[in-house]
Design a protein around this motif. Sequence first.
Motif, PDB file in Angstrom:
ATOM      1  N   ASP A  19     -60.032  41.069  41.508  1.00 54.64           N
ATOM      2  CA  ASP A  19     -59.499  42.113  40.635  1.00 54.64           C
ATOM      3  C   ASP A  19     -58.090  41.789  40.165  1.00 54.64           C
ATOM      4  O   ASP A  19     -57.721  42.114  39.022  1.00 54.64           O
ATOM      5  CB  ASP A  19     -59.496  43.455  41.369  1.00 54.64           C
ATOM      6  N   PHE A  20     -57.294  41.178  41.062  1.00 53.98           N
ATOM      7  CA  PHE A  20     -55.917  40.822  40.735  1.00 53.98           C
ATOM      8  C   PHE A  20     -55.725  39.339  41.057  1.00 53.98           C
ATOM      9  O   PHE A  20     -55.232  38.983  42.144  1.00 53.98           O
ATOM     10  CB  PHE A  20     -54.933  41.674  41.536  1.00 53.98           C
ATOM     11  N   PRO A  21     -56.101  38.456  40.130  1.00 54.99           N
ATOM     12  CA  PRO A  21     -56.048  37.011  40.431  1.00 54.99           C
ATOM     13  C   PRO A  21     -54.645  36.505  40.719  1.00 54.99           C
ATOM     14  O   PRO A  21     -54.488  35.449  41.338  1.00 54.99           O
ATOM     15  CB  PRO A  21     -56.628  36.382  39.166  1.00 54.99           C
ATOM     16  N   GLY A  22     -53.612  37.229  40.289  1.00 55.26           N
ATOM     17  CA  GLY A  22     -52.255  36.797  40.600  1.00 55.26           C
ATOM     18  C   GLY A  22     -51.957  36.794  42.077  1.00 55.26           C
ATOM     19  O   GLY A  22     -51.020  36.115  42.527  1.00 55.26           O
ATOM     20  N   LEU A  23     -52.726  37.531  42.886  1.00 59.11           N
ATOM     21  CA  LEU A  23     -52.515  37.565  44.328  1.00 59.11           C
ATOM     22  C   LEU A  23     -52.944  36.279  45.016  1.00 59.11           C
ATOM     23  O   LEU A  23     -52.630  36.077  46.195  1.00 59.11           O
ATOM     24  CB  LEU A  23     -53.286  38.748  44.937  1.00 59.11           C
ATOM     25  N   SER A  40     -56.864  30.542  37.804  1.00 63.01           N
ATOM     26  CA  SER A  40     -57.219  31.638  38.716  1.00 63.01           C
ATOM     27  C   SER A  40     -57.731  32.846  37.945  1.00 63.01           C
ATOM     28  O   SER A  40     -58.690  33.506  38.367  1.00 63.01           O
ATOM     29  CB  SER A  40     -55.999  32.041  39.552  1.00 63.01           C
ATOM     30  N   VAL A  41     -57.099  33.111  36.803  1.00 68.87           N
ATOM     31  CA  VAL A  41     -57.533  34.236  35.988  1.00 68.87           C
ATOM     32  C   VAL A  41     -58.935  33.995  35.457  1.00 68.87           C
ATOM     33  O   VAL A  41     -59.823  34.861  35.537  1.00 68.87           O
ATOM     34  CB  VAL A  41     -56.530  34.468  34.834  1.00 68.87           C
ATOM     35  N   ASP A  55     -54.639  42.048  35.618  1.00 64.69           N
ATOM     36  CA  ASP A  55     -55.813  42.277  36.436  1.00 64.69           C
ATOM     37  C   ASP A  55     -57.067  41.937  35.640  1.00 64.69           C
ATOM     38  O   ASP A  55     -57.020  41.670  34.434  1.00 64.69           O
ATOM     39  CB  ASP A  55     -55.875  43.737  36.888  1.00 64.69           C
ATOM     40  N   SER A  56     -58.192  41.965  36.318  1.00 66.06           N
ATOM     41  CA  SER A  56     -59.493  41.683  35.701  1.00 66.06           C
ATOM     42  C   SER A  56     -60.410  42.885  35.772  1.00 66.06           C
ATOM     43  O   SER A  56     -61.637  42.734  35.666  1.00 66.06           O
ATOM     44  CB  SER A  56     -60.141  40.480  36.406  1.00 66.06           C
ATOM     45  N   LEU A  57     -59.850  44.074  35.928  1.00 62.50           N
ATOM     46  CA  LEU A  57     -60.671  45.264  36.081  1.00 62.50           C
ATOM     47  C   LEU A  57     -61.443  45.594  34.811  1.00 62.50           C
ATOM     48  O   LEU A  57     -62.493  46.241  34.868  1.00 62.50           O
ATOM     49  CB  LEU A  57     -59.786  46.451  36.467  1.00 62.50           C
ATOM     50  N   PHE A  58     -60.923  45.170  33.667  1.00 64.86           N
ATOM     51  CA  PHE A  58     -61.576  45.512  32.405  1.00 64.86           C
ATOM     52  C   PHE A  58     -62.960  44.905  32.294  1.00 64.86           C
ATOM     53  O   PHE A  58     -63.827  45.433  31.597  1.00 64.86           O
ATOM     54  CB  PHE A  58     -60.702  45.045  31.235  1.00 64.86           C
ATOM     55  N   LEU A  59     -63.172  43.758  33.007  1.00 61.73           N
ATOM     56  CA  LEU A  59     -64.488  43.121  32.910  1.00 61.73           C
ATOM     57  C   LEU A  59     -65.571  43.984  33.536  1.00 61.73           C
ATOM     58  O   LEU A  59     -66.699  44.043  33.039  1.00 61.73           O
ATOM     59  CB  LEU A  59     -64.454  41.747  33.592  1.00 61.73           C
ATOM     60  N   SER A  60     -65.242  44.652  34.627  1.00 63.48           N
ATOM     61  CA  SER A  60     -66.224  45.550  35.249  1.00 63.48           C
ATOM     62  C   SER A  60     -66.598  46.681  34.310  1.00 63.48           C
ATOM     63  O   SER A  60     -67.765  47.079  34.225  1.00 63.48           O
ATOM     64  CB  SER A  60     -65.654  46.115  36.556  1.00 63.48           C
ATOM     65  N   SER A  61     -65.618  47.180  33.581  1.00 65.82           N
ATOM     66  CA  SER A  61     -65.896  48.232  32.606  1.00 65.82           C
ATOM     67  C   SER A  61     -66.773  47.712  31.478  1.00 65.82           C
ATOM     68  O   SER A  61     -67.709  48.391  31.040  1.00 65.82           O
ATOM     69  CB  SER A  61     -64.579  48.773  32.051  1.00 65.82           C
ATOM     70  N   LEU A  62     -66.497  46.492  31.010  1.00 67.45           N
ATOM     71  CA  LEU A  62     -67.306  45.906  29.944  1.00 67.45           C
ATOM     72  C   LEU A  62     -68.733  45.637  30.417  1.00 67.45           C
ATOM     73  O   LEU A  62     -69.695  45.849  29.669  1.00 67.45           O
ATOM     74  CB  LEU A  62     -66.651  44.606  29.455  1.00 67.45           C
ATOM     75  N   LYS A  63     -68.886  45.201  31.649  1.00 67.96           N
ATOM     76  CA  LYS A  63     -70.234  44.979  32.186  1.00 67.96           C
ATOM     77  C   LYS A  63     -71.015  46.290  32.270  1.00 67.96           C
ATOM     78  O   LYS A  63     -72.232  46.302  32.021  1.00 67.96           O
ATOM     79  CB  LYS A  63     -70.151  44.330  33.570  1.00 67.96           C
ATOM     80  N   LEU A  64     -70.328  47.380  32.597  1.00 65.26           N
ATOM     81  CA  LEU A  64     -71.007  48.668  32.620  1.00 65.26           C
ATOM     82  C   LEU A  64     -71.450  49.076  31.214  1.00 65.26           C
ATOM     83  O   LEU A  64     -72.518  49.669  31.039  1.00 65.26           O
ATOM     84  CB  LEU A  64     -70.081  49.732  33.204  1.00 65.26           C
ATOM     85  N   ALA A  65     -70.627  48.779  30.219  1.00 64.70           N
ATOM     86  CA  ALA A  65     -71.020  49.085  28.840  1.00 64.70           C
ATOM     87  C   ALA A  65     -72.268  48.300  28.449  1.00 64.70           C
ATOM     88  O   ALA A  65     -73.175  48.834  27.787  1.00 64.70           O
ATOM     89  CB  ALA A  65     -69.867  48.778  27.887  1.00 64.70           C
ATOM     90  N   LEU A  66     -72.349  47.056  28.864  1.00 69.10           N
ATOM     91  CA  LEU A  66     -73.545  46.252  28.572  1.00 69.10           C
ATOM     92  C   LEU A  66     -74.751  46.768  29.350  1.00 69.10           C
ATOM     93  O   LEU A  66     -75.880  46.763  28.835  1.00 69.10           O
ATOM     94  CB  LEU A  66     -73.277  44.784  28.911  1.00 69.10           C
TER      95      LEU A  66
END
Length: 1484
Positions: free
Chosen positions: A376-380, A1423-1424, A1347-1358
């Motif tokens: 979710d947070f690849p910077g970590l 990492s991202v 963060d990469s949280l937006f991808l989970s939202s996009l996957k839900l839209a699909l």
Amino acid sequence: MQHSVWVVEVVSSDLEVATSKLFDRVPAEVLPKQFSFRRIWQGKGAQTAASKVFMATDNDAAPIICLFIQEQKKLLSVRLQSLELNNEILFDIKPDMSWSISAIAAAPVIVTRPGVKVGLLPFGDIIALTAENTLLLYSGKQCLCRYMLPPFLKPLEIAPALQDLKIVGLADAVEGRVNVIANNGEIFRCTLRRTPSSSLANDCITAMAEGLTPSFYNHFVIRLWGDGDSAYLADADSSVDSEWESFRSVILQMCGKSRHSTDRVSDSLSRSSWEFLVNSNFHKNYSKSNFIIGISPRTPVMGSDSPKLYADGGQNTEKSFYFELLTETLDSLHAVYENLKLNILRKRDLGHLVVLLCDVSGFLGEESYMDHYIRDFPGLSKKFGTCRASFSYKTPPSLFRWLEYCLQHGCGSAGMCDLPPLIQKDGSSAVSWARKIVSFYSVLCGAEQLGKELSSGVYCKIATGSFSTKEELTVLAMVGESFGLQQLDLLPPGVSLPLRHALDTCREAPPTDWPAAAYILLGREDLTLSCLAHSSNSKELEPHTSMGLISMSTPYMLHVDPVTIPSSISETTEYAKLEDTDSADGSIVDGMEHIFNASTQLRYGRDLRLNEVRRLLCSARPVAIQTPVNPTASDQDLQQAQLWQLAQRTTSLPVGRGAFTLATTSTLLTEAITVPKLILAGRLPAQQNATVNLDPNIRNIQELKSWPEFHNAVAAGLRLAPIQGKMSRTWIMYNKPEEPNAIHAGLLFALGLHGHLRVLTIADVYTYLQQVSDFNKLVLSSVLKLEHESTTVGLMLGLAASYRGSMEPAISKSLYVHILARHPSSYPEFELPTLLQSAALMSLGLLYEGSAHPQTMQILLGEIGRRSGGDNVLEREGYAVAAGFSLGLVALGRGEDVLGSMDTLVDRLIQYVNGKELHNMMDGTPVNVDVTAPGAIIALALMYLKTESEVVVSRLSIPHTHFDLQYVRPDFILLRVIARNLIMWSRVHPTEDWIQSQIPEIVQNGVKCFGDEMGDSDEMDSEAFVQAYVNIVAGACVSLGLRFAGTRDGNAQELLYSYAVYFLNEIKPVSATSKHTLPKGLSRFVDRGTLETCLHLVVLSLSVVMAGSGDLQTFRLLRFLRSRNSADGSVNYGTQMAVSLAIGFLFLGGGMRTFSTSKSSIATLLITLYPRLPTGPNDNRCHLQLKALRVCGPRYWPQVTELNPEGDKNDPFNSGVIYVKRKVGACSYVDDPIGCQSLLSRAMHKVFGTPNLRASTPSNSSSCAVTVDQLVSTFSSDPSLIAFAQLCSDPSWNSKSDADFQEFCLQVLFECVSKDRPALLQVYLSLYTTVGSMADRVTSETSFPGDSLFLSSLKLALAYNEAILNGRLAAIRGGIIQSTFLCSLQKRVEELLNCSPAFRNSLCNYLKSGQWPAEGSQEGKLSVILSWYLQWYGVPAPSVIKAAVEKIKPIPTSSSVPFLHLLLPRTHTRAVKEMHNFLFSSSI
């Protein structure tokens, strides 16, 4: 003295009690029961009774009874143990479940768990004051912390005796506040710090309170409140960040305790028995379950010579304790983490929490959790990398994964392991947001209801209402959980899409029994208003409903679609400050008690006419009903029928009483106006004057009384005599009620007719209008709706009457606001009742009376022919008549001197009268002459009043051919006769010959032979002749009445009286003698209603001529007409009102006043005598006879209204309004009768199709940009769409954005406006910019943190799009978002994830060892991209991959792909192939 605790239990049922001996002594209205008392605990040793007893809560949520014994200075606590047996809760107390605390004062407080409840009671703590002057906070028996008075409370430079400030007592504890009593007598109100200001820290603490076992949570609280960095508890101004850091430090201290405990070993052995016991196996197990009760682990209990064996045992116990505590802490905080991911406004909190979770999961060796957070947070990955030692293969729960799988395969197939356990706990407040979302998805995807719980394991409140689909049940669940449009906007776009889909699916045809909040959620304000109107009629509305509706609306739409309701609706009318109308001696105040004075005594002497008038016009006492002494059921029905007929008469009486008592009394400006009651009840003389009321189940009584109450108050106000000088403004405002009502509305109108409203300032006027507007938002019932409309009507007409002929600009502006046609194009469109618009037009005529103001005349001319734009098309004729009267008043009697240059205006009016080849000025559609003719005729009559204009009279000709008789409506002929005679004023004579001269020869010949020998005349022609004849005669009689108004002319009286008797004989023979040879047998060719109307018009004209005379012959005729019942004539409200008004005219002002024949007076009388009698107080002219009403067609949102039986007070038509909502962009049927055009699509395509729209600048295409802005505001009132359209029209925005994005924005704008889905603007832009930012980060040379949280939202839209295409979600018209748009986003993301050589190396290292790319700018970008890849293709954690590989390697196979698919079913095929290439290719 012994203290004891007793349990009270019910031991007998109602049936047993009924058979007991006690039954005879128990009253019938009391529900008898028997109880038993059982003692469960008893304490000894106290000499006196406890001074205070209160409840608290132990650390494991068990209830505690606390007894404070002042004598012994101790607090005795008794812990209750509950046991559920056979659905009954049994309480008991064991001997070891009581303890005492030394204290000189104690009180219950709510500090540690303010949001947690134990049953119905809150979680309670104890604040105790010790003998050492110390305040201690206890949770159960465990002391948490010490409180001290702030330093600023202690005196500095005072006497030494006062420096020692001590606490001596506690009092008045409420929640977390308590009074602290000092030894100097001062009392301080202290607030014990409870929840942190940091919402994140508060959520985490609450989650731990709800998720940890009691012993673990109590240990955490000790650390948080005791030795932790809890400085913020004492600092009222502590920052949010410091609170979070304090919480974080406590968690990290526990992690450090767990780590360091393995390295700490004692070097010596304790030989004592006590230390041997502490290090025994028994102590290990006891400390594990009851750690906080035993010795604190921080206390050094081992001596210097403890053996290493025992030391290892003690340290292992401590490590195990902390390990389990941190494990439960990780589960609780992870639930909060997943909860925050579903709120787009909590991303900052999410960033803080994820760092702490990485620390905890790293300490616990939870590799999967660490990997979950880094994805979710690849910077970590730079700081934490990966776990070096994995002690667990547990997969962390993932709400996004559960929601996606739920959409793909249904709720029953979604894994329960992906739901955090805390979400499934009933009553959990820390993660209630996530619980609601999970419950909505569960219902939408087919979960079953198991009581309050769903089959998915979560709890859900569902509002009452019928449903037939999963989408409808989802909407009810959202309403039940108070999840409105505000909350929906806080969800990530992909998460909100399925819920928005459910709302959109139900929007077109929702069930009719849903609560109003559900319709608000759907955006169906029309159904909301109808629902509230029905609810307000049927029952008293709940006070919290208003807030419930507001919570369902978006904040920025509250001013656009205000939907709120009143707190209560009373069945009786409140008179506010009006005095009680019952006098002290028991007599009834009827508003006429003052009529007998010295003047009337001189005038009438012993004559009893005034007494009779008072009796006839009294509406303040029940009327007599003649019934048998012993009535049967059928007689009772007859009573109701008679009472209804009499109610028609009673409600009409105030009109006549206003004329009778006109200016007959004066009032002190320190007194309130007394308004008599309006009683619709009846009395039964045959049954000792028993009172009988109208049955409210048959008739809507309140609606029947609304306008009569208005007239009743007008009558009360008109009786005031003119006051010398100005009336006090304070006196008028004193009589103003808190809420608008019909009574005060009538008083305003009456005061305006007297000219008293001039004392009001314009601020007072707008205060009235604002009060009415606010009340309009609060009140939606039909009755109260009429009351607030009547206030506006009374105020407008009263002001216009007070400022009559002055053209006052301020009053003019207030009137034009209520005339929709005068609103500028930029003015927001809104509906206004036709009644108010009509009143505004009439008021405008009074204000501009006699001015011949050209612009006003043109406006009013247009209003006569304007198509209806109000809420009731059936009232359109009244609107046109009001415009006609107003136009006539503006040019009253000015004739040719003003209108000579305005021939087109007269021509237009004549066209409105005749209707030949006439089209509307606005849109060219044909004008309905049936609507426009009355207003146009009246306008011409008043404009040319007394001008003797032959030209105008010739154009208002009476039909003189067969064709004209069939073409012109008979009632319009009556109006033409009146208009002609008003113009030719001097030619009106009170003779029979003059009346006969008004009748064309063809009509005279047609009716001459009526009688027994009718000849060969055609029946249809005969009907036309008779209709024309009676209307011409009635019109001539009205003309006579106006011409000789107030003159008491003997010839006019005799002539009018004879024609009244003539019409009366045609209805029912009452007199055999008549000196006029008039046609007989008219009733065979004309309906009875027409004859009744003509009769009462003649009677009114007679009373106008004899106004104020009290003529005995006329009075006898009026008494006879009033006494008729339904068998004698067509008795209804209109005819009764005419008789009542005629009586009032005959005794005008108590017989002391009469009428003038000035132009202004004649115009006012014409308004009063307008020849159309209403059928009821709220006459709407037309009544539908249907079982149901359906709003159909593509232009309006569909609606089905089931009608109740006739007369039901809850009938939706009782309000006179059916609320409908037109779809955005659709033309009305007035503008587009055949449906060949759409304003929105036609205009949008024209504007958005402009070739140079992208490069529009103020110089070359400014008109196009302005067109986009104005176009959206024309078709949508949504603030977000309007603001976005303004942004798109801003030239500076064009220079800052690329052309593709501008084009996308315009297309999205068109999509949202045309389909009336403004909420999708946020979804479209969010998804589009998400993928755009991904592309920017891939192509950029530098690494962007994020963060990469937006991808989970996009996957839900699909997943939503896939569910629509596969039919798992119902979609009649497809999804709410374009499928091609989502597919294009999917394709673009997969293009960005094309494996470059560098990324392939990173992916290979991750799959083999779980390592993330090393530090560096390029590695940060890798990492991202790696986190995107793992989330997009559903790659599991490295430990799961490793376990799968270990299972497959022993199997001899040429390809591992099928086995990987079997073991990793949620992983995309593309990622499975990469696993095969990286993990198996070298070994094959």
